[in-house]
Design a protein around this motif. Sequence first.
Motif, PDB file in Angstrom:
ATOM      1  N   THR A   1       0.693  -1.105   0.007  1.00 57.92           N
ATOM      2  CA  THR A   1       0.096  -0.173   0.119  1.00 57.92           C
ATOM      3  C   THR A   1       0.836   1.319   0.163  1.00 57.92           C
ATOM      4  O   THR A   1       0.299   2.264  -0.267  1.00 57.92           O
ATOM      5  CB  THR A   1      -0.953   0.021   1.099  1.00 57.92           C
ATOM      6  N   ASN A   2       2.102   1.043   0.356  1.00 56.32           N
ATOM      7  CA  ASN A   2       3.081   2.524   0.267  1.00 56.32           C
ATOM      8  C   ASN A   2       3.030   2.890  -1.154  1.00 56.32           C
ATOM      9  O   ASN A   2       3.059   4.272  -1.312  1.00 56.32           O
ATOM     10  CB  ASN A   2       4.571   1.995   0.462  1.00 56.32           C
ATOM     11  N   HIS A   3       2.688   1.988  -2.260  1.00 53.78           N
ATOM     12  CA  HIS A   3       2.665   2.385  -3.566  1.00 53.78           C
ATOM     13  C   HIS A   3       1.455   3.360  -3.837  1.00 53.78           C
ATOM     14  O   HIS A   3       1.415   4.097  -4.879  1.00 53.78           O
ATOM     15  CB  HIS A   3       2.827   1.602  -4.705  1.00 53.78           C
ATOM     16  N   THR A   4       0.593   3.409  -3.248  1.00 57.42           N
ATOM     17  CA  THR A   4      -0.681   4.382  -3.339  1.00 57.42           C
ATOM     18  C   THR A   4      -0.294   5.881  -2.923  1.00 57.42           C
ATOM     19  O   THR A   4      -0.746   6.715  -3.520  1.00 57.42           O
ATOM     20  CB  THR A   4      -1.804   4.356  -2.384  1.00 57.42           C
ATOM     21  N   MET A   5       1.065   6.053  -2.498  1.00 60.32           N
ATOM     22  CA  MET A   5       1.731   7.330  -2.234  1.00 60.32           C
ATOM     23  C   MET A   5       2.868   7.277  -3.230  1.00 60.32           C
ATOM     24  O   MET A   5       3.205   8.336  -4.055  1.00 60.32           O
ATOM     25  CB  MET A   5       2.160   7.443  -0.949  1.00 60.32           C
ATOM     26  N   HIS A   6       3.884   6.219  -3.230  1.00 55.32           N
ATOM     27  CA  HIS A   6       4.980   6.256  -4.130  1.00 55.32           C
ATOM     28  C   HIS A   6       4.737   6.741  -5.502  1.00 55.32           C
ATOM     29  O   HIS A   6       5.430   7.247  -6.157  1.00 55.32           O
ATOM     30  CB  HIS A   6       5.729   5.383  -3.778  1.00 55.32           C
ATOM     31  N   LEU A   7       3.641   5.812  -6.004  1.00 55.11           N
ATOM     32  CA  LEU A   7       3.409   5.954  -7.440  1.00 55.11           C
ATOM     33  C   LEU A   7       2.684   7.523  -7.897  1.00 55.11           C
ATOM     34  O   LEU A   7       3.060   7.795  -8.902  1.00 55.11           O
ATOM     35  CB  LEU A   7       2.498   4.870  -8.089  1.00 55.11           C
ATOM     36  N   VAL A   8       2.161   7.875  -6.784  1.00 56.29           N
ATOM     37  CA  VAL A   8       1.694   9.348  -6.950  1.00 56.29           C
ATOM     38  C   VAL A   8       2.696  10.356  -7.095  1.00 56.29           C
ATOM     39  O   VAL A   8       2.565  11.013  -7.974  1.00 56.29           O
ATOM     40  CB  VAL A   8       0.670   9.674  -5.922  1.00 56.29           C
ATOM     41  N   ALA A   9       3.596  10.158  -6.227  1.00 57.92           N
ATOM     42  CA  ALA A   9       4.795  10.943  -6.305  1.00 57.92           C
ATOM     43  C   ALA A   9       5.806  10.763  -7.580  1.00 57.92           C
ATOM     44  O   ALA A   9       6.214  11.654  -8.402  1.00 57.92           O
ATOM     45  CB  ALA A   9       5.712  10.831  -5.264  1.00 57.92           C
ATOM     46  N   ILE A  10       5.994   9.588  -7.827  1.00 59.87           N
ATOM     47  CA  ILE A  10       6.799   9.364  -9.093  1.00 59.87           C
ATOM     48  C   ILE A  10       6.074   9.695 -10.188  1.00 59.87           C
ATOM     49  O   ILE A  10       6.523  10.362 -11.306  1.00 59.87           O
ATOM     50  CB  ILE A  10       6.819   7.651  -9.268  1.00 59.87           C
ATOM     51  N   ALA A  11       4.645   9.514 -10.500  1.00 61.48           N
ATOM     52  CA  ALA A  11       3.916   9.974 -11.725  1.00 61.48           C
ATOM     53  C   ALA A  11       4.008  11.390 -11.708  1.00 61.48           C
ATOM     54  O   ALA A  11       4.449  12.190 -12.750  1.00 61.48           O
ATOM     55  CB  ALA A  11       2.358   9.736 -11.401  1.00 61.48           C
ATOM     56  N   ARG A  12       4.059  12.387 -10.466  1.00 62.55           N
ATOM     57  CA  ARG A  12       4.213  13.797 -10.416  1.00 62.55           C
ATOM     58  C   ARG A  12       5.363  14.275 -11.098  1.00 62.55           C
ATOM     59  O   ARG A  12       5.590  15.341 -11.597  1.00 62.55           O
ATOM     60  CB  ARG A  12       3.871  14.390  -9.221  1.00 62.55           C
ATOM     61  N   ALA A  13       6.378  13.544 -10.815  1.00 62.08           N
ATOM     62  CA  ALA A  13       7.808  13.833 -11.145  1.00 62.08           C
ATOM     63  C   ALA A  13       7.942  13.684 -12.566  1.00 62.08           C
ATOM     64  O   ALA A  13       9.021  14.174 -13.266  1.00 62.08           O
ATOM     65  CB  ALA A  13       8.873  12.833 -10.490  1.00 62.08           C
ATOM     66  N   ALA A  14       7.108  12.751 -13.270  1.00 61.93           N
ATOM     67  CA  ALA A  14       7.182  12.589 -14.728  1.00 61.93           C
ATOM     68  C   ALA A  14       5.960  13.600 -15.570  1.00 61.93           C
ATOM     69  O   ALA A  14       5.681  13.386 -16.694  1.00 61.93           O
ATOM     70  CB  ALA A  14       6.913  11.190 -14.979  1.00 61.93           C
ATOM     71  N   GLY A  15       5.487  14.435 -14.570  1.00 64.84           N
ATOM     72  CA  GLY A  15       4.473  15.310 -15.161  1.00 64.84           C
ATOM     73  C   GLY A  15       3.062  14.940 -15.342  1.00 64.84           C
ATOM     74  O   GLY A  15       2.023  15.175 -16.019  1.00 64.84           O
ATOM     75  N   TYR A  16       2.723  13.642 -14.407  1.00 67.79           N
ATOM     76  CA  TYR A  16       1.211  13.116 -14.381  1.00 67.79           C
ATOM     77  C   TYR A  16       0.710  13.331 -13.174  1.00 67.79           C
ATOM     78  O   TYR A  16       1.200  13.331 -12.017  1.00 67.79           O
ATOM     79  CB  TYR A  16       1.380  11.754 -14.685  1.00 67.79           C
ATOM     80  N   VAL A  17      -0.862  13.402 -13.011  1.00 71.21           N
ATOM     81  CA  VAL A  17      -1.374  13.556 -11.768  1.00 71.21           C
ATOM     82  C   VAL A  17      -2.380  12.246 -11.566  1.00 71.21           C
ATOM     83  O   VAL A  17      -3.167  12.000 -12.568  1.00 71.21           O
ATOM     84  CB  VAL A  17      -2.296  14.919 -11.885  1.00 71.21           C
ATOM     85  N   ILE A  18      -2.032  11.291 -10.721  1.00 69.44           N
ATOM     86  CA  ILE A  18      -2.895  10.161 -10.670  1.00 69.44           C
ATOM     87  C   ILE A  18      -3.372  10.371  -8.950  1.00 69.44           C
ATOM     88  O   ILE A  18      -2.865  11.050  -8.151  1.00 69.44           O
ATOM     89  CB  ILE A  18      -2.192   8.927 -10.805  1.00 69.44           C
ATOM     90  N   ASP A  19      -4.597   9.441  -8.760  1.00 65.77           N
ATOM     91  CA  ASP A  19      -5.155   9.815  -7.295  1.00 65.77           C
ATOM     92  C   ASP A  19      -5.616   8.279  -7.050  1.00 65.77           C
ATOM     93  O   ASP A  19      -5.749   7.438  -7.811  1.00 65.77           O
ATOM     94  CB  ASP A  19      -6.210  10.787  -7.438  1.00 65.77           C
TER      95      ASP A  19
END
Length: 607
Positions: free
Chosen positions: A301-319
Amino acid sequence: MHPTIAAVTARIEARSEQLRADYLRRMAEARRKGPHRGALSCGNLAHGFAACGQADKGGLRSLTKANIGIVTAYNDMLSAHQPYHDYPERIKEAVRAVGSVAQVAGGVPAMCDGVTQGQPGMELSLISRDVIAMATAVSLSHNMFDGGLMLGICDKIVPGLLIGALSFGHLPFIFVPAGPMPSGISNKEKARVRELYAEGKASKEQLLEAESASYHSAGTCTFYGTANSNQLVVEIMGLHLPGASFVNPGTELRDELTRVAAQQITRITDLGTDYRPIGQLINAKSLVNGIVGLLATGGSTNHTMHLVAIARAAGYVIDWNDFAELSQVTPSLTRIYPNGEADINHFQRAGGMAYLIATLLDAGLLHEDVDTVIGHGLRRYTEQPQLHDGKLVWRPGPQQSLDTDVLRSAEQPFSHHGGLALVQGNLGRAVLKTSALPAGVGAVTAPAVVFSSQHELDAAFQAGQLDRDCVVVVRFQGPKAIGMPELHKLTPPLGVLQQRGFKVALVTDGRMSGASGKVPAAIHVTPEALDGGLLAKVQDGDLIRVDGDAGVLELLVDAAELASRAQVTCDLTASHYGMGRELFGGFRLQLSGAEQGACALFPGEPL
């Protein structure tokens, strides 16, 4: 493609259109300024290769040979990272053999959550991800490199390395794992001894013996926590060589995978004809692939935060709506502890990544048309690495699972939905890991028992004060409060209460990560108690409903009564000083909410 997978991907692309365009523009500008060593003054360049041998100096002076930066998270505290101690020299030799140069660009901190669990240092754990991202950027800031190799495996380390690499998105990167340790005692037996110890029925020596028999050698811990979730997600996103994730350390196959990765990165730099920058490899399709892989395997479940931050670093918004919608159509295909009795080595023997990716592709649940570090198309990742006459080759993976108790096809899954649910209501929004829950325990309505730390709960359990149906609330554990530590001291006592026949659930603004177990746990509650969340108004005895099936997280108290209550405060001074925590006060103030990635790296920008 499955229509829901396609629709969520399209929604992410539309939502992120301007942010992604800005990112790609910045990366294109960075590329135009290359080749980078040519932009350095003679003094700059001389400093950059002063410690190199004559052959490497000649290559770097010519500006025609690739220089590969190694960013390493090696230390002896992490069993998963200890094998990295001699990787830099091996990589340099492999890169030199194909006419290029490699240098250690820098090291990043890597803390072991297993060591800091329940200790003050755990309050720096999530914050360390952002520190690692910044340390990665510092490592690469010398402007000397044409590509990079990332040596990291565990918890916050891989997400931090990836976020840092994406800030240099015009360069190619390959992530190089070291593999899991061989299997020790079963995870089921380890959990049994932990619960006996929590009840006072096993001694500390017996507990230590069980833990030592589980965590017993170099390599990644074998349960399916954040470390192994990292490896699975990174491979399914095309940043590993195919099949590289779960090959044990110290084997000839592992050594060959490392050698080939080192040589492959030289082939995909901007100096050649197969340029594959990480900023282009990571896009909406590869991000959705990573989420689907996580959900299909009941990952951390950590990836519900990590993937959000990774996506933002690549210019994407996920929720979390994206996670929840994908979870509804993603089948659960594995049973790996804590979602079953098997460990990651059993998963590997059952068919591993090759079979998992193949069955998800065949079901239309993954995007096949993505770029990876070895070429276009994810189908290549349905092959397994093998040694033939000492040479690394890839051959088709199994057509069927070799152990259906561990790994199944998308047509005959363990469950027709993924391992994660979004729960929401007047208490806010939270995620609930469903893949490890026994049948019939996903919905609990019971009186609240409120604590401000996991240590308070443990004391109450030992005193016999929790032998009843209850929803345990552990608040003031969020990002801004104390850095959002993992709360695994909660797992054994809550598991014991459940075994005693009580209906029990957990609600917290803290984390439980990949080891979230058989008790319904609404975690990462946002807004957190310190930041205006209703958690700060919950009182002992209030009825709370936690329902993963219906997606409900509700405090069943009259609205007028809630309006009359003041927000409870908590003295957190003891968590803000000592063990270096006083140095991170500025970080805590900057951290976004859990659904926005609990990230301090993009202040003031929408996530």
